[in-house]
Design an enzyme around this catalytic site. Structure first.
Site, short mmCIF file in Angstrom:
data_model
loop_
_atom_site.label_atom_id
_atom_site.label_comp_id
_atom_site.label_asym_id
_atom_site.label_seq_id
_atom_site.Cartn_x
_atom_site.Cartn_y
_atom_site.Cartn_z
NE ARG A 50 -2.47 1.12 3.54
CZ ARG A 50 -3.18 0.97 4.66
NH1 ARG A 50 -4.47 0.68 4.58
NH2 ARG A 50 -2.60 1.07 5.83
CE LYS A 149 -2.00 4.61 7.08
NZ LYS A 149 -2.97 5.42 7.84
N1 PXG Z 1 -8.91 4.98 7.31
C1 PXG Z 1 -7.97 5.90 7.51
C2 PXG Z 1 -8.20 7.28 7.05
C3 PXG Z 1 -6.78 5.55 8.16
O1 PXG Z 1 -5.84 6.45 8.35
C4 PXG Z 1 -7.62 3.29 8.38
C5 PXG Z 1 -8.76 3.70 7.72
C6 PXG Z 1 -7.46 1.86 8.77
O2 PXG Z 1 -6.53 1.22 7.90
P1 PXG Z 1 -5.60 0.04 8.40
O3 PXG Z 1 -4.82 -0.33 7.20
O4 PXG Z 1 -4.74 0.58 9.50
O5 PXG Z 1 -6.50 -1.03 8.86
C7 PXG Z 1 -6.61 4.22 8.60
C8 PXG Z 1 -5.36 3.83 9.30
C9 PXG Z 1 -2.34 6.86 13.64
C10 PXG Z 1 -2.74 5.69 12.87
O6 PXG Z 1 -1.13 7.01 13.86
C11 PXG Z 1 -3.75 5.77 11.93
C12 PXG Z 1 -4.05 4.67 11.17
C13 PXG Z 1 -3.40 3.49 11.33
C14 PXG Z 1 -2.40 3.42 12.28
C15 PXG Z 1 -2.07 4.52 13.05
O7 PXG Z 1 -3.20 7.63 14.08
N2 PXG Z 1 -5.01 4.82 10.25
#
Ligand code: PXG
Length: 289
Positions: A50, A149
């Protein structure tokens, strides 16, 4: 703590980035948030894939290959004695002059931080989370695709501010058409009977890695899982509602916009999927060694 920067592990106090890095100046860069469980980096390959897709979308050429990037993550965990933790992998556009032009930035900066994260207080995993709908819509797919991301999280931060101002910890974000997209840093799932739905990525959700794992686990659990366009009405009337994310893991939602969801408790399907998810994290992943 030792931080990885461009191939070297350096003490935190020496881990520095230029003030002319476009990651800082313009939010120009990409990142991943990855978890380690039980001495393994969970879903490492999916996160690396990703990261490179996000980079491709913003025309950022990462100067090392995927295998080397995965090795950098594992090496940083090992150097920090990480068994259970959170890894932030960041690739910035690099140093350039003032002005947007990314092509002036010659060397992307690769940073790996092995630390910890807790998104919500532990007790809320038992009690469930209260959420509100954000007034801030998720980015339009053709402005900044929610699939990237990127280092520019202001869209999500603006929504998160609304949550905190409303006295809750999380928001549901809608896309510009008014359909449910996701939470500020998590994907959303709604259960109705044995049907478990989550918005398609085209509705403004990041293709979450936890989301994809949960889709797989839910199918194994015999649920009828589907990607479906959802409205707030569908969420208000769900039997169970939960959020998924690397940082959040799986957390039940028991109240949305002051509508009690289901019976107001974290439901049995959410609990079952959480158990299945926890079990998987104990055995899957790239060994840190
Ligand atoms: N939507 C958004 C906008 C995200 O940023 C997810 C969904 C979930 O995706 P994953 O691949 O993690 O299942 C995310 C992920 C942080 C932090 O530091 C944020 C995320 C993941 C890990 C840490 O705040 N967001």
């Amino acid at each position: 703590m030792n931080i990885y920067i461009n191939g070297k592990l350096v003490p935190e106090k020496d881990a520095k980035i230029s003030v002319f890095d476009h990651g800082l100046l313009y939010g120009d860069g990409v990142f991943e948030g990855i978890r380690a469980y039980h001495g393994r980096v969970f879903m490492l390959e999916a996160h690396i894939d990703r990261l490179y897709r996000s980079a491709q979308a913003i025309a950022l050429r990462i100067p090392i290959g995927k295998a080397a990037m995965a090795a950098a993550v594992v090496k940083t965990c090992k150097a920090n004695g990480t068994r259970d933790g959170y890894v932030r992998l960041v690739v910035t556009r690099g140093v350039g002059s003032l002005g947007l032009n990314p092509y002036q930035c010659k060397t992307p900066q690769i940073i790996v931080i092995a630390a910890k994260i807790q998104l919500y207080p532990g007790a809320l995993y038992e009690q469930g989370l209260r959420v509100v709908t954000a007034g801030t819509p998720r980015n339009h797919n053709e402005s900044v695709s929610p699939n990237i991301k990127s280092l520019n999280y202001l869209n999500n931060i603006m929504a998160k501010i609304e949550a905190i101002n409303a006295g809750v910890l999380e928001v549901i974000m809608l896309n510009p058409q008014g359909f449910v997209a996701e939470a500020s840093g998590d994907n959303v799932f709604a259960l109705s009977g044995r049907e478990l739905s989550t918005p398609p990525v085209s509705c403004g959700a990041l293709e979450g890695i936890t989301r994809n794992v949960v889709i797989r686990l839910a199918a194994q659990a015999g649920l009828d899982v589907r990607e479906k366009i959802l409205t707030r009405y569908d969420l208000y009337n769900a039997d169970e509602l939960f959020l998924t994310g690397t940082a959040a893991e799986i957390i039940g939602v028991v109240d949305m916009d002051r509508r009690t969801i289901g019976n107001g408790k974290v439901g049995p399907v959410t609990r079952d999927l959480t158990r299945r998810f926890r079990a998987l994290t104990q055995t899957e992943g790239a060994p840190i060694g």
